[in-house]
Design a protein around this motif. Structure first.
Motif, PDB file in Angstrom:
ATOM      1  N   TRP A  29      37.195  37.658  42.402  1.00 30.45           N
ATOM      2  CA  TRP A  29      38.389  36.979  41.881  1.00 30.45           C
ATOM      3  C   TRP A  29      39.639  37.787  42.227  1.00 30.45           C
ATOM      4  N   ILE A  32      40.958  37.607  45.887  1.00 25.85           N
ATOM      5  CA  ILE A  32      41.682  36.415  46.344  1.00 25.85           C
ATOM      6  C   ILE A  32      42.933  36.136  45.509  1.00 25.85           C
ATOM      7  N   GLU A  33      43.199  36.955  44.515  1.00 27.00           N
ATOM      8  CA  GLU A  33      44.381  36.793  43.670  1.00 27.00           C
ATOM      9  C   GLU A  33      45.623  37.236  44.435  1.00 27.00           C
ATOM     10  N   GLN A  65      35.151  32.074  43.998  1.00 29.22           N
ATOM     11  CA  GLN A  65      35.958  31.321  44.963  1.00 29.22           C
ATOM     12  C   GLN A  65      36.137  29.881  44.513  1.00 29.22           C
ATOM     13  N   PHE A  68      38.440  29.970  41.162  1.00 31.42           N
ATOM     14  CA  PHE A  68      39.714  30.676  41.184  1.00 31.42           C
ATOM     15  C   PHE A  68      40.855  29.763  40.744  1.00 31.42           C
ATOM     16  N   SER A  88      52.282  32.424  42.700  1.00 34.62           N
ATOM     17  CA  SER A  88      52.154  33.682  43.442  1.00 34.62           C
ATOM     18  C   SER A  88      53.498  34.380  43.618  1.00 34.62           C
TER      19      SER A  88
END
Length: 92
Positions: A29, A32-33, A65, A68, A88
């Motif tokens: 996790w 890919i954050e 994945q 997420f 983001s």
């Protein structure tokens, strides 16, 4: 003289397996954050056991994945100080 001091306790393999699964999920996790500094790995201490009980037969990396961004009620534990829906833009 007692020999109980010489006997190592049996490892708790169920606990070891659960912790390894949760750790793999948490690190997948985090990988890919887009804003990893806003993520609290400690939040997986709360969310991880719930996931493990429900999904322990699944691959934790693949599950991370797939899930997420879908932490639901656990969002506040994973992202303390971050409001739900924050994108983001916190990556910097």
């Amino acid at each position: 003289m007692s020999t109980t001091e010489d006997i190592d306790p049996a490892p708790n393999t169920a606990l070891t397996e659960a912790l390894a699964w949760i750790s793999k999920f948490a690190h997948a996790w985090k990988a890919i954050e887009p804003a990893p500094r806003s993520l609290s790995i400690d939040g997986f201490i709360i969310w991880g056991p719930v996931l493990y009980e429900k999904h322990k037969g699944e691959d934790p990396v693949r599950l991370a994945q797939q899930m997420f961004g879908k932490s639901g009620a656990y969002f506040r534990y994973l992202y303390p100080g971050r409001k739900p829906g924050a994108g983001s833009d916190l990556a910097s």
